[in-house]
Design an enzyme around this catalytic site. Structure first.
Site: not given
Length: 303
Positions: A50, A112, A45, A79
């Protein structure tokens, strides 16, 4: 006992146990991903926000080049972030993610969060707060964004599309116009936040739930019930929490940057939690949310 495989509503399959890369430190996340793949994780994932997808992508390349795993053996998720919801930005940022990850396609691409922020450029970051202390939003509907997500499937850039952090009301609205139904809703799930009503609804409409933050961000370290159950099965607390999620029917994506923990977290397929102990874990539910946007954007999405 083999790892469960989840069949999604569109016929695609995903391993129930995955590896998360949220809050995985730069300089460490690549090695963690390679360790995860060598250990047997096949569900990875990721997310643009991030800010580590290039390093994760390098880990994928090294794993493919060294024949540890083939691309088609992995189920890779990423995402679309809140700042990229405007229609002209959806494909653009999907392609940026594909380039960063070094991939030709994603197995799953998620919205997201169900909220659109002001665009901040190709480098993902939140916009400034406005005079009311709220992050600047833009009037872009989920319908507009979802239409562009569907086009990504048509173009072969992604195999499946889904959502993250959506509640029942948001999902019900989306299903009223979706041409391609979301196959996954990724939300925070653990015994302190088991979200039973969301699960009942998602089961009825054929949307699979993936559990992020399944370890409760360390909230269970001193929980007596979880500790006692872990001792009973001679397992770690993360093992118990992840096994709980698997037995509830969720897929689960714990994360760690420490190789030994990455390996230990995978050690959940040689035991099963009894019905009585599952009930004891279920009884811990207190709607405790460790990832709540009210704290970082001032926006009560879940209220």
């Amino acid at each position: 006992m083999s790892q469960p495989i989840i069949k999604l509503s569109n016929g695609k399959q995903v391993h129930a146990f995955g590896f998360g890369t949220w809050k995985a430190d730069k300089g460490l996340v690549g090695e963690a991903v390679k360790t995860a793949i060598k250990t047997g994780y096949r569900h990875i994932d990721c997310a643009a926000c991030y800010q580590n997808e290039k390093e994760v992508g390098q880990a994928f390349k090294e794993s493919f080049d060294s024949n540890v795993v083939k691309r088609e053996d992995l189920f890779i998720t990423s995402k679309l972030y809140n700042t990229c919801h405007e229609p002209h930005n959806v494909r653009k940022h999907c392609e940026i993610t594909l380039n960063d990850l070094g991939l030709q396609y994603l197995d799953l691409y998620l919205i997201h969060w169900p909220i659109a922020f002001e665009y901040t450029g190709e480098t993902i970051k939140d916009p400034e707060f406005n005079e009311n202390g709220l992050v600047k939003t833009v009037p872009v509907s989920i319908r507009e964004t979802w239409t562009e997500m569907e086009k990504l499937v048509d173009a072969g850039l992604v195999k499946s599309i889904g959502i993250s952090n959506f509640n029942v009301q948001s999902i019900n609205d989306l299903l009223s116009y979706a041409r391609i139904k979301p196959v996954v809703n990724q939300v925070e799930l653990h015994p302190y936040l088991s979200q039973p009503h969301l699960k009942i609804y998602c089961d009825k409409v054929g949307i699979h739930l993936t559990a992020y933050s399944p370890l409760g961000s360390g909230a269970f370290v001193e929980d007596a019930t979880v500790g006692e159950i872990a001792k009973k099965y001679n397992k770690s607390i993360p093992n118990i929490l992840c096994r709980w999620a698997i037995q509830k029917g969720f897929s689960v994506i714990p994360k760690s940057s420490t190789p030994s923990r990455v390996i230990d977290n995978f050690n959940i397929f040689d035991f099963e939690i009894s019905e009585a102990d599952m009930q004891a874990l279920d009884n811990l539910n207190k709607n405790y949310r460790t990832c709540d946007p009210i704290h970082f954007w001032g926006i009560p999405i879940f209220d």
